[in-house]
Design a protein around this motif. Structure first.
Motif, PDB file in Angstrom:
ATOM      1  N   MET A 145      36.273  40.231  36.824  1.00 29.20           N
ATOM      2  CA  MET A 145      35.273  39.602  37.682  1.00 29.20           C
ATOM      3  C   MET A 145      34.121  40.576  37.901  1.00 29.20           C
ATOM      4  O   MET A 145      34.341  41.766  38.086  1.00 29.20           O
ATOM      5  N   THR A 146      32.935  40.038  37.912  1.00 27.23           N
ATOM      6  CA  THR A 146      31.743  40.819  38.218  1.00 27.23           C
ATOM      7  C   THR A 146      31.245  40.421  39.594  1.00 27.23           C
ATOM      8  O   THR A 146      31.248  39.247  39.943  1.00 27.23           O
ATOM      9  N   LYS A 147      30.818  41.407  40.357  1.00 20.67           N
ATOM     10  CA  LYS A 147      30.208  41.142  41.654  1.00 20.67           C
ATOM     11  C   LYS A 147      28.711  40.946  41.456  1.00 20.67           C
ATOM     12  O   LYS A 147      28.091  41.640  40.667  1.00 20.67           O
ATOM     13  N   TYR A 148      28.152  40.001  42.197  1.00 22.71           N
ATOM     14  CA  TYR A 148      26.720  39.740  42.172  1.00 22.71           C
ATOM     15  C   TYR A 148      26.190  39.768  43.598  1.00 22.71           C
ATOM     16  O   TYR A 148      26.808  39.201  44.509  1.00 22.71           O
ATOM     17  N   LEU A 149      25.049  40.413  43.757  1.00 23.17           N
ATOM     18  CA  LEU A 149      24.273  40.269  44.984  1.00 23.17           C
ATOM     19  C   LEU A 149      23.435  39.021  44.800  1.00 23.17           C
ATOM     20  O   LEU A 149      22.796  38.857  43.754  1.00 23.17           O
ATOM     21  N   SER A 194      34.468  33.535  43.851  1.00 23.83           N
ATOM     22  CA  SER A 194      34.785  33.576  45.278  1.00 23.83           C
ATOM     23  C   SER A 194      33.690  34.332  46.029  1.00 23.83           C
ATOM     24  O   SER A 194      32.995  35.175  45.460  1.00 23.83           O
ATOM     25  N   LEU A 195      33.575  34.029  47.302  1.00 24.04           N
ATOM     26  CA  LEU A 195      32.549  34.622  48.158  1.00 24.04           C
ATOM     27  C   LEU A 195      33.114  35.837  48.872  1.00 24.04           C
ATOM     28  O   LEU A 195      34.180  35.767  49.483  1.00 24.04           O
ATOM     29  N   GLU A 196      32.411  36.959  48.802  1.00 34.12           N
ATOM     30  CA  GLU A 196      32.815  38.159  49.535  1.00 34.12           C
ATOM     31  C   GLU A 196      32.135  38.211  50.895  1.00 34.12           C
ATOM     32  O   GLU A 196      32.770  38.473  51.911  1.00 34.12           O
ATOM     33  N   CYS A 197      30.818  37.993  50.927  1.00 31.96           N
ATOM     34  CA  CYS A 197      30.108  37.976  52.206  1.00 31.96           C
ATOM     35  C   CYS A 197      28.857  37.121  52.079  1.00 31.96           C
ATOM     36  O   CYS A 197      28.338  36.908  50.992  1.00 31.96           O
ATOM     37  N   PHE A 213      29.117  37.798  45.841  1.00 34.30           N
ATOM     38  CA  PHE A 213      30.231  36.994  45.361  1.00 34.30           C
ATOM     39  C   PHE A 213      30.772  37.572  44.073  1.00 34.30           C
ATOM     40  O   PHE A 213      30.120  38.377  43.408  1.00 34.30           O
ATOM     41  N   ASP A 214      32.009  37.190  43.753  1.00 32.17           N
ATOM     42  CA  ASP A 214      32.664  37.549  42.499  1.00 32.17           C
ATOM     43  C   ASP A 214      32.644  36.329  41.603  1.00 32.17           C
ATOM     44  O   ASP A 214      32.900  35.206  42.068  1.00 32.17           O
ATOM     45  N   ILE A 215      32.369  36.561  40.338  1.00 25.36           N
ATOM     46  CA  ILE A 215      32.338  35.454  39.383  1.00 25.36           C
ATOM     47  C   ILE A 215      32.882  35.960  38.048  1.00 25.36           C
ATOM     48  O   ILE A 215      32.678  37.120  37.703  1.00 25.36           O
ATOM     49  N   PRO A 216      33.626  35.136  37.308  1.00 26.61           N
ATOM     50  CA  PRO A 216      34.359  35.638  36.154  1.00 26.61           C
ATOM     51  C   PRO A 216      33.522  36.084  34.956  1.00 26.61           C
ATOM     52  O   PRO A 216      33.931  36.975  34.230  1.00 26.61           O
ATOM     53  N   ASP A 217      32.360  35.486  34.712  1.00 33.84           N
ATOM     54  CA  ASP A 217      31.605  35.838  33.510  1.00 33.84           C
ATOM     55  C   ASP A 217      30.134  35.474  33.688  1.00 33.84           C
ATOM     56  O   ASP A 217      29.767  34.729  34.595  1.00 33.84           O
ATOM     57  N   GLN A 218      29.312  36.009  32.799  1.00 29.30           N
ATOM     58  CA  GLN A 218      27.870  35.774  32.894  1.00 29.30           C
ATOM     59  C   GLN A 218      27.501  34.314  32.692  1.00 29.30           C
ATOM     60  O   GLN A 218      26.579  33.817  33.347  1.00 29.30           O
ATOM     61  N   ALA A 219      28.201  33.618  31.814  1.00 33.59           N
ATOM     62  CA  ALA A 219      27.893  32.211  31.589  1.00 33.59           C
ATOM     63  C   ALA A 219      28.105  31.394  32.866  1.00 33.59           C
ATOM     64  O   ALA A 219      27.297  30.521  33.189  1.00 33.59           O
ATOM     65  N   SER A 220      29.168  31.703  33.602  1.00 32.31           N
ATOM     66  CA  SER A 220      29.413  30.997  34.863  1.00 32.31           C
ATOM     67  C   SER A 220      28.347  31.330  35.890  1.00 32.31           C
ATOM     68  O   SER A 220      27.887  30.452  36.628  1.00 32.31           O
ATOM     69  N   THR A 225      29.791  49.439  39.917  1.00 36.09           N
ATOM     70  CA  THR A 225      30.483  50.457  40.695  1.00 36.09           C
ATOM     71  C   THR A 225      30.033  51.843  40.224  1.00 36.09           C
ATOM     72  O   THR A 225      29.463  51.981  39.124  1.00 36.09           O
ATOM     73  N   PRO A 226      30.333  52.883  40.998  1.00 38.00           N
ATOM     74  CA  PRO A 226      30.062  54.242  40.516  1.00 38.00           C
ATOM     75  C   PRO A 226      30.789  54.536  39.194  1.00 38.00           C
ATOM     76  O   PRO A 226      30.255  55.235  38.330  1.00 38.00           O
TER      77      PRO A 226
END
Length: 106
Positions: free
Chosen positions: A1-5, A40-43, A57-64, A87-88
């Motif tokens: 999962m990738t996190k996105y702002l 899923s939503l983190e904040c 939020f976390d999302i499984p892939d770039q296409a999504s 991440t660092p």
């Protein structure tokens, strides 16, 4: 999962919808949209100034992520901008790589 702002601004009918429905119902709509693409939503926060709403939020892939962004922006009620977060440790991996590049004019 990738996190996105995510950063979003309500536009025209979107502002009216927010006024009618309130903040929690709009957050719930984001949660459901994310679930529909396996995310899923983190904040989630409202703000004022240049940005109306932002969060992570976390999302499984770039296409999504792209599909979600396209769908939301296509409504004309919200302008959504996504930024993938790293991440660092991701940066540690990046600095180990040596891509080939020639700067303009060199």
């Amino acid at each position: 999962m990738t996190k996105y702002l995510f950063e979003a601004n309500y536009v025209d009918e979107g502002i009216k919808g927010l006024m009618r429905e309130g903040g929690t119902k709009r957050r719930d709509a984001v949660v459901e949209a994310l679930k529909s693409v396996g995310g899923s939503l983190e904040c989630f926060y409202y703000a004022f100034g240049d940005t109306d709403v932002l969060g992570v939020f976390d999302i499984p892939d770039q296409a999504s992520a792209a599909a979600l962004s396209l769908m939301i922006n296509s409504t004309g009620a919200v302008n959504l901008m996504l930024k993938p977060l790293m991440t660092p440790e991701d940066i540690d991996e990046a600095v180990k790589k040596t891509p080939a590049y020639r700067a303009p004019g060199q």
